[in-house]
Design an enzyme around this catalytic site. Structure first.
Site, mmCIF file in Angstrom:
data_model
loop_
_atom_site.group_PDB
_atom_site.id
_atom_site.type_symbol
_atom_site.label_atom_id
_atom_site.label_comp_id
_atom_site.label_asym_id
_atom_site.label_seq_id
_atom_site.Cartn_x
_atom_site.Cartn_y
_atom_site.Cartn_z
ATOM 1 C CG ASP A 7 -7.080 -1.946 -3.868
ATOM 2 O OD1 ASP A 7 -7.684 -1.139 -3.142
ATOM 3 O OD2 ASP A 7 -5.871 -2.168 -3.774
ATOM 4 C CG HIS A 67 -5.901 -1.717 -0.156
ATOM 5 N ND1 HIS A 67 -5.307 -1.231 -1.300
ATOM 6 C CD2 HIS A 67 -5.168 -1.219 0.886
ATOM 7 C CE1 HIS A 67 -4.274 -0.465 -0.982
ATOM 8 N NE2 HIS A 67 -4.166 -0.445 0.344
ATOM 9 C CB SER A 115 -0.973 -0.066 1.189
ATOM 10 O OG SER A 115 -1.951 0.924 1.094
HETATM 11 C C1 MLT Z 1 -1.360 5.672 -0.249
HETATM 12 O O1 MLT Z 1 -0.150 5.742 -0.444
HETATM 13 O O2 MLT Z 1 -2.032 6.627 0.164
HETATM 14 C C2 MLT Z 1 -2.009 4.330 -0.505
HETATM 15 O O3 MLT Z 1 -2.144 4.044 -1.780
HETATM 16 C C3 MLT Z 1 -3.264 4.149 0.153
HETATM 17 C C4 MLT Z 1 -3.091 4.045 1.600
HETATM 18 O O4 MLT Z 1 -1.984 4.074 2.088
HETATM 19 O O5 MLT Z 1 -4.114 3.933 2.269
#
Ligand code: MLT
Length: 213
Positions: A153, A184, A103
């Site tokens: 996701d 996700h 993420s």
């Molecule tokens: C981000 O970098 O913001 C991600 O893609 C989403 C997250 O961290 O929730």
């Protein structure tokens, strides 16, 4: 050494590449250690904590809204993280690591590939999207990138993941982009694919000769 709070676990098997573990929003340096141990048994693990706080939740760079990144901050923080990796390599005498990011951690790993590719040997990007809208691909020849996205996701728009895969390929990276029927959150298939790709990555002897700091 740069100010990242981090965890380091030395290798117990010298033939393994170190892993750089990069957590998601709200995580910390401990989050991905079990995943790292599972996918690369015996590898050295280097796990920094993101230095940005969003309502108390650690991240690796600022965002203006979900999926809308402060790109100046992305650049600044990616360089700080790259400097940390250089320092940690010298201090712990480890080879250039393979990034394993989830993420927000996958997104900062993608920013490292785009801005400071020399600090990573390869990367596994779990639920990544493009961190810099107008980045040009650097020379990524010789690097392998496994990207695993989730078809359902709600956070990562599929075209953004595809754009990132294309960008990395244009730089010459060998990109294997898998899209799983998941959201996700991570699944067992992520773990299986990540360990398979690591088994295919031989370790090389590029441990720094001198120890700084
Ligand atoms: C981000 O970098 O913001 C991600 O893609 C989403 C997250 O961290 O929730």
């Amino acid at each position: 050494m740069s100010a990242f709070v981090h965890r380091f676990e030395p290798a117990t098997r010298p033939d393994t590449r170190p892993l750089l573990l990069l957590h998601g929003t709200g995580g910390n340096e401990n989050d991905l250690v079990p995943l790292g141990r599972a996918v690369a048994p015996g590898a050295a693990l280097l796990a920094p904590r993101g230095q940005v706080l969003e309502r108390g939740m650690p991240r690796f760079f600022r965002r203006l809204a979900e999926g809308v990144f402060d790109e100046e901050d992305v650049r600044r923080r990616a360089h700080e993280l790259a400097d940390f990796i250089d320092d940690a390599r010298a201090r712990y005498r480890i080879a250039a690591p393979i990034a394993l990011g989830y993420s927000n951690g996958a997104n900062v790993a993608a920013a490292l590939l785009l801005l400071r590719p020399e600090v990573l040997s390869d990367a596994i990007l779990l639920r990544a999207m493009t961190p810099l809208a107008s980045a040009q691909p650097p020379d990524l020849a010789g690097k392998s990138v496994l990207m695993i996205s989730g078809a359902q996701d709600p956070i990562v728009p599929p075209p953004s993941a595809v754009r990132l895969a294309d960008l990395l390929r244009r730089g010459g990276a060998a990109v294997d982009h898998r899209v799983l029927p998941v959201g996700h959150a991570l699944s067992n298939v992520d773990l299986t694919l990540a360990s398979q790709s690591l088994k295919a990555t031989p370790a090389e002897a590029d441990v720094p000769a001198s120890v700084k700091g």
